[in-house]
Write an enzyme that holds these catalytic residues in place. Structure first.
Site, PDB file in Angstrom:
ATOM      1  CG  HIS B  54      -1.706  -1.234   1.414  1.00  0.00           C
ATOM      2  ND1 HIS B  54      -2.619  -1.651   0.482  1.00  0.00           N
ATOM      3  CD2 HIS B  54      -1.725  -2.159   2.405  1.00  0.00           C
ATOM      4  CE1 HIS B  54      -3.179  -2.787   0.895  1.00  0.00           C
ATOM      5  NE2 HIS B  54      -2.643  -3.121   2.050  1.00  0.00           N
ATOM      6  CG  HIS B 216      -6.027  -6.162   1.313  1.00  0.00           C
ATOM      7  ND1 HIS B 216      -6.894  -5.603   2.221  1.00  0.00           N
ATOM      8  CD2 HIS B 216      -4.777  -5.949   1.795  1.00  0.00           C
ATOM      9  CE1 HIS B 216      -6.191  -5.086   3.227  1.00  0.00           C
ATOM     10  NE2 HIS B 216      -4.914  -5.273   2.986  1.00  0.00           N
TER      11      HIS B 216
END
Lengths: 353, 353
Positions: B54, B216
């Protein structure tokens, strides 16, 4: 083609409208397209521009400590002389205008016309080329080398000098010095899609990469099979470090002669013992995390060669839409360049405290 | 799979090594993985963490005015309690530790264990959840809402408060306040590929998009056909604005009871007349230019609803590797939140002057 756009004909305009809403400290002019500071400074006006699709460059670098104005063309298309002229007029404040121009045939031609228009009004103007891409000498888009990643570093350093009150000639000399001390090389894992084209600029197979890619997807040195990040970084870095004494004849505006003069300029070598700013750039679609893997190997190679990375910049600063891949830029620095690199900046795309 | 990596087993380690070389102002610990400031401050230690992939979140937000430490797990995998414990111990300086935790089952469980370990040593600890994703209430990875884009704003605001000398309870209250005033929703144009998996997390057709995607690649609200950026922005924004009074029961550490207590927390509504920070985030592979097209429409919708965007953040700050798509976060703000949002910060991924 899946992109966050409306009509392909309005892509650049709508992005500029979004930018205007997000950044009231900038003036975003729609007809013709240019972005400039809402409040002009009592200083040399530093102006750049080029095709859109490389964001945040150039419009995202307008602000304190960097550019005064930027002219976005359509995607991967040079802006027009009237954009450059209007932008220069909007930011010029008695101290003259410095154009920073990436070496592509269209950009060079249009910035030359713009410089002549500005000069014809008695405004002092200088125009400096960036041609840092060691991949190819001549290409589809250029005579000589292409201007790529070094542009970002030039806009930061020259912008800081202008902000510090340096005069037009000093800023131009500094820009030329940056160009002669910097080199870049890029590679692509995937292509990108220009909205108006609707399909990828080129095709790369599942195990293919392009070494020496340009920021518009121009082909480079070779199409190779997929390699590890260490191998890719080694190929790029070795080629950058091996590049010595590149010589080119460029045209610069001579304010006394009121005409263009040709100059032969020779790159400074990069040798053991030198200090550099290292810039690892994402072509757009490559995650930041992978750039750190590139940087890891780049640092190892430079250290082994006796070259010290004294500053770094890692991220997507000069992109090719959503292309995956990276470029490496090494700029040999001295105290003067470092001083301006370290100076504060406040722009949408680059902030330094 | 084409990525700038070496061995898939070393992806996170090598990226951390690159980060360590690039940022000597940070301490990057390899065993166990954590990133913290090289010099700890005389202040509340703010620590976060979560799966890698991320970036720049969370490790890129370690530095002055934001986090003191961050614990990166393997890609899309929670870090372990020992990482969190070691990181907290490394940065704790007598003023206590505040964990900021995205609401995923693994993260919550591991941060709870870490909080207990830290508390067992007599160190004051608080742990605040972020659960801002209005897409789904329960999912593959979570009980309740997922923690997404608001995390970035929380780390900035709470980090600034800690830097300003606020005590642990004040910082925790502020984090809770941010969470109850912020909402996010994302969408994907493409999937991403976790290196260890070697193939895309999910498949989207040439004309398919996923509304309500998680960071995700978790599925969201619906798989829809491709739409214009205006339509996509309207869907995301309308759903965010329609979300009212979300209520959840969460566990927070009670230092007096030395145990977990359950609290029922209710979101603050977002209504006409309110001021917000608007955050338009790239999921990784979407160019900045397209985010400005999103922002253009977002501003129009907010204005029509009587909501004023007083600050904005536009760029890739909480990504899903190379996924294309975007998320929108709206955080209702008052003078207190704005003051800390505007405070200076100096981290690899976020700089404010």
């Amino acid at each position: 083609m899946k992109k966050l756009i409306n009509d392909v004909d309005n892509v650049v305009v709508e992005q500029l409208q979004g930018m205007a809403l997000a950044h009231p400290e900038l003036k975003v002019n729609i007809d013709p397209h240019y972005i400039c500071r809402a409040v002009t400074g009592d200083k040399v006006a530093v102006v750049s521009g080029g095709g859109s699709g490389h964001e945040p460059m150039h419009g995202g670098f307008v602000g304190y400590g960097m550019l005064d104005g930027a002219c976005p063309g359509e995607v991967f298309t040079s802006p027009t002389p009237d954009q450059m002229y209007e932008c220069a007029k909007a930011v010029e404040n008695g101290k003259g205008v410095l154009f920073l121009v990436k070496n592509y045939t269209g950009d060079v031609m249009n910035f030359e016309t713009a410089a002549e228009l500005v000069a014809a009004e008695g405004i002092a103007v200088q125009s400096i080329l960036v041609d840092d891409d060691v991949a190819v000498k001549d290409s589809l888009y250029t005579a000589g080398r292409r201007g790529v990643g070094l542009t970002v570093l030039m806009e930061k350093i020259v912008g800081a000098a202008a902000e510090a009150g340096c005069d037009l000639d000093t800023c131009a000399d500094l820009a030329r010095k940056v160009n002669l001390n910097g080199r870049s090389l890029g590679m692509a894992l995937t292509s990108c899609t220009v909205p108006a084209a609707g399909k990828p600029t080129f095709e790369l197979g599942e195990q293919e990469i392009e070494i020496g890619i340009g920021i518009h997807g121009e082909p480079g040195i070779e199409r190779a099979t997929m390699k590890s990040v260490d191998e890719i970084t080694e190929i790029l870095t070795t080629r950058i470090l091996a590049d010595k004494g590149y010589t080119r004849t460029i045209r610069e505006w001579d304010r006394v002669a009121n005409d263009w003069v040709e100059k032969e300029l020779v790159d400074e070598d990069l040798n053991s013992g030198d200090q550099v700013i290292a810039f690892v750039n994402s072509m757009g679609g490559t995650p930041l995390s992978e750039l750190y893997a590139v940087y890891r190997k780049l640092d190892e190679i430079c250290t082994a060669k006796g070259i010290t990375i004294v500053r770094n910049l890692i991220g997507p600063y000069i992109t090719s839409l959503e292309m995956q891949g990276c470029s490496i830029t090494l700029l040999k620095v001295d105290e003067e360049l470092l001083k301006y690199w370290d100076a504060p900046a406040q722009t949408p795309g680059f902030v330094a405290r």
